[in-house]
Design a protein around this motif. Structure first.
Motif, PDB file in Angstrom:
ATOM      1  N   GLU A  46      44.168  20.880  38.949  1.00 32.98           N
ATOM      2  CA  GLU A  46      44.154  21.800  40.079  1.00 32.98           C
ATOM      3  C   GLU A  46      42.982  21.485  41.000  1.00 32.98           C
ATOM      4  O   GLU A  46      41.867  21.291  40.550  1.00 32.98           O
ATOM      5  CB  GLU A  46      44.029  23.240  39.596  1.00 32.98           C
ATOM      6  CG  GLU A  46      45.304  23.786  39.046  1.00 32.98           C
ATOM      7  CD  GLU A  46      45.192  25.259  38.728  1.00 32.98           C
ATOM      8  OE1 GLU A  46      44.125  25.866  38.951  1.00 32.98           O
ATOM      9  OE2 GLU A  46      46.189  25.805  38.240  1.00 32.98           O
ATOM     10  N   LEU A  94      40.713  22.996  44.035  1.00 28.68           N
ATOM     11  CA  LEU A  94      40.341  24.300  44.564  1.00 28.68           C
ATOM     12  C   LEU A  94      39.798  24.190  45.975  1.00 28.68           C
ATOM     13  O   LEU A  94      39.118  23.220  46.322  1.00 28.68           O
ATOM     14  CB  LEU A  94      39.294  24.960  43.665  1.00 28.68           C
ATOM     15  CG  LEU A  94      39.699  25.177  42.212  1.00 28.68           C
ATOM     16  CD1 LEU A  94      38.553  25.820  41.440  1.00 28.68           C
ATOM     17  CD2 LEU A  94      40.957  26.017  42.104  1.00 28.68           C
ATOM     18  N   CYS A  95      40.069  25.197  46.759  1.00 30.54           N
ATOM     19  CA  CYS A  95      39.585  25.281  48.131  1.00 30.54           C
ATOM     20  C   CYS A  95      38.056  25.360  48.121  1.00 30.54           C
ATOM     21  O   CYS A  95      37.484  26.190  47.409  1.00 30.54           O
ATOM     22  CB  CYS A  95      40.174  26.524  48.797  1.00 30.54           C
ATOM     23  SG  CYS A  95      39.556  26.824  50.461  1.00 30.54           S
ATOM     24  N   ARG A 101      37.762  28.963  46.874  1.00 29.33           N
ATOM     25  CA  ARG A 101      38.073  28.618  45.484  1.00 29.33           C
ATOM     26  C   ARG A 101      39.507  28.954  45.090  1.00 29.33           C
ATOM     27  O   ARG A 101      39.859  28.992  43.930  1.00 29.33           O
ATOM     28  CB  ARG A 101      37.092  29.252  44.511  1.00 29.33           C
ATOM     29  CG  ARG A 101      35.643  29.075  44.853  1.00 29.33           C
ATOM     30  CD  ARG A 101      34.866  28.000  44.180  1.00 29.33           C
ATOM     31  NE  ARG A 101      35.057  27.941  42.755  1.00 29.33           N
ATOM     32  CZ  ARG A 101      35.271  26.818  42.101  1.00 29.33           C
ATOM     33  NH1 ARG A 101      35.303  25.695  42.751  1.00 29.33           N
ATOM     34  NH2 ARG A 101      35.433  26.794  40.817  1.00 29.33           N
ATOM     35  N   GLY A 102      40.372  29.191  46.078  1.00 30.90           N
ATOM     36  CA  GLY A 102      41.789  29.410  45.799  1.00 30.90           C
ATOM     37  C   GLY A 102      42.463  28.087  45.481  1.00 30.90           C
ATOM     38  O   GLY A 102      41.993  27.017  45.872  1.00 30.90           O
ATOM     39  N   ASN A 103      43.583  28.133  44.762  1.00 28.98           N
ATOM     40  CA  ASN A 103      44.322  26.916  44.422  1.00 28.98           C
ATOM     41  C   ASN A 103      44.931  26.302  45.671  1.00 28.98           C
ATOM     42  O   ASN A 103      45.491  27.001  46.508  1.00 28.98           O
ATOM     43  CB  ASN A 103      45.436  27.219  43.425  1.00 28.98           C
ATOM     44  CG  ASN A 103      44.890  27.578  42.071  1.00 28.98           C
ATOM     45  OD1 ASN A 103      43.808  27.156  41.695  1.00 28.98           O
ATOM     46  ND2 ASN A 103      45.638  28.367  41.325  1.00 28.98           N
ATOM     47  N   ILE A 104      44.843  24.967  45.763  1.00 31.74           N
ATOM     48  CA  ILE A 104      45.393  24.236  46.903  1.00 31.74           C
ATOM     49  C   ILE A 104      46.724  23.618  46.510  1.00 31.74           C
ATOM     50  O   ILE A 104      46.847  23.004  45.456  1.00 31.74           O
ATOM     51  CB  ILE A 104      44.420  23.133  47.372  1.00 31.74           C
ATOM     52  CG1 ILE A 104      43.192  23.767  48.035  1.00 31.74           C
ATOM     53  CG2 ILE A 104      45.105  22.170  48.333  1.00 31.74           C
ATOM     54  CD1 ILE A 104      42.162  22.768  48.527  1.00 31.74           C
ATOM     55  N   CYS A 121      47.648  20.438  53.482  1.00 27.31           N
ATOM     56  CA  CYS A 121      47.609  21.231  52.261  1.00 27.31           C
ATOM     57  C   CYS A 121      46.983  22.574  52.609  1.00 27.31           C
ATOM     58  O   CYS A 121      46.294  22.710  53.619  1.00 27.31           O
ATOM     59  CB  CYS A 121      46.880  20.511  51.142  1.00 27.31           C
ATOM     60  SG  CYS A 121      45.225  19.969  51.515  1.00 27.31           S
ATOM     61  N   GLU A 122      47.256  23.540  51.769  1.00 22.38           N
ATOM     62  CA  GLU A 122      46.817  24.891  52.050  1.00 22.38           C
ATOM     63  C   GLU A 122      46.484  25.580  50.735  1.00 22.38           C
ATOM     64  O   GLU A 122      47.162  25.394  49.732  1.00 22.38           O
ATOM     65  CB  GLU A 122      47.942  25.639  52.763  1.00 22.38           C
ATOM     66  CG  GLU A 122      47.602  27.032  53.189  1.00 22.38           C
ATOM     67  CD  GLU A 122      48.719  27.654  54.015  1.00 22.38           C
ATOM     68  OE1 GLU A 122      48.720  28.897  54.116  1.00 22.38           O
ATOM     69  OE2 GLU A 122      49.572  26.935  54.560  1.00 22.38           O
ATOM     70  N   CYS A 123      45.433  26.390  50.771  1.00 18.88           N
ATOM     71  CA  CYS A 123      45.105  27.159  49.574  1.00 18.88           C
ATOM     72  C   CYS A 123      45.915  28.456  49.591  1.00 18.88           C
ATOM     73  O   CYS A 123      46.488  28.820  50.612  1.00 18.88           O
ATOM     74  CB  CYS A 123      43.605  27.441  49.473  1.00 18.88           C
ATOM     75  SG  CYS A 123      43.003  28.786  50.505  1.00 18.88           S
ATOM     76  N   ASN A 124      45.957  29.119  48.456  1.00 16.51           N
ATOM     77  CA  ASN A 124      46.767  30.329  48.364  1.00 16.51           C
ATOM     78  C   ASN A 124      46.180  31.497  49.159  1.00 16.51           C
ATOM     79  O   ASN A 124      46.756  32.570  49.194  1.00 16.51           O
ATOM     80  CB  ASN A 124      47.013  30.711  46.905  1.00 16.51           C
ATOM     81  CG  ASN A 124      45.743  30.908  46.103  1.00 16.51           C
ATOM     82  OD1 ASN A 124      44.641  30.820  46.637  1.00 16.51           O
ATOM     83  ND2 ASN A 124      45.892  31.149  44.811  1.00 16.51           N
TER      84      ASN A 124
END
Length: 167
Positions: free
Chosen positions: A5, A7-8, A12-15, A22-25
């Motif tokens: 995984e 992280l942003c 720190r959100g999942n990318i 790409c985008e984090c949640n």
């Protein structure tokens, strides 16, 4: 195998990685440039990062010799061979069954593909390789000049700073 995984660096959100972005949640968006995830889209306010990026972009454009960073050819070759030997010895000693292992290799400061140059000789069962560098140009050079990645290697390059926690 699945990539680890990412992280942003902002929240720190999942990318989630796409082919061109790409985008984090939590909604932070990042570009994917030539297959390289750019987690440093705006470093204008960090003089240290700007300076480091300039040095390595210069190396990518001109080569080590042109900017005076290339040491004696014999010493450089000897250091390369010693580094290769040490890595092989450590991996073979610690993982006697390395050929049957799936591993994740994260190379921080990957530049011009150091680990990708010699680790494929160790014949792991499968590899997730993540190369991180501050210089987009160095990673583009690495991707362009390295075509012998084994088929069981899943590779990803990420433009980021070693000071950013992205895992």
């Amino acid at each position: 195998m699945l990539m680890q995984e990412i992280l942003c660096p902002i929240c720190r959100g999942n990318i989630t990685v796409g082919s061109s972005s790409c985008e984090c949640n939590r909604g932070h968006k990042f570009e994917v440039i030539g297959g390289i995830i750019d987690l440093l889209p705006d470093i204008k306010n960090d003089e240290g990062l700007i300076s480091e990026e300039k040095v390595w972009d210069n190396v990518a454009e001109k080569g080590f010799a042109e900017i005076g960073l290339l040491p004696n050819q014999y010493i450089e070759r000897k250091c390369w061979q010693d580094r290769l030997r040490v890595f092989e010895l450590i991996i073979k000693r610690e993982w006697r069954d390395h050929k049957g292992r799936n591993v994740c290799i994260c190379e921080i400061g990957c530049g011009y593909r150091l680990a990708l140059s010699f680790l494929p000789r160790l014949e792991f069962s499968g590899v997730d390789y993540i190369g991180i560098d501050i210089s987009m140009k160095m990673m583009q050079l690495a991707k362009k000049n390295y075509i012998d990645v084994p088929t069981n290697w899943n590779t990803q390059f990420i433009r980021s700073s070693a000071n950013k926690c992205i895992f």
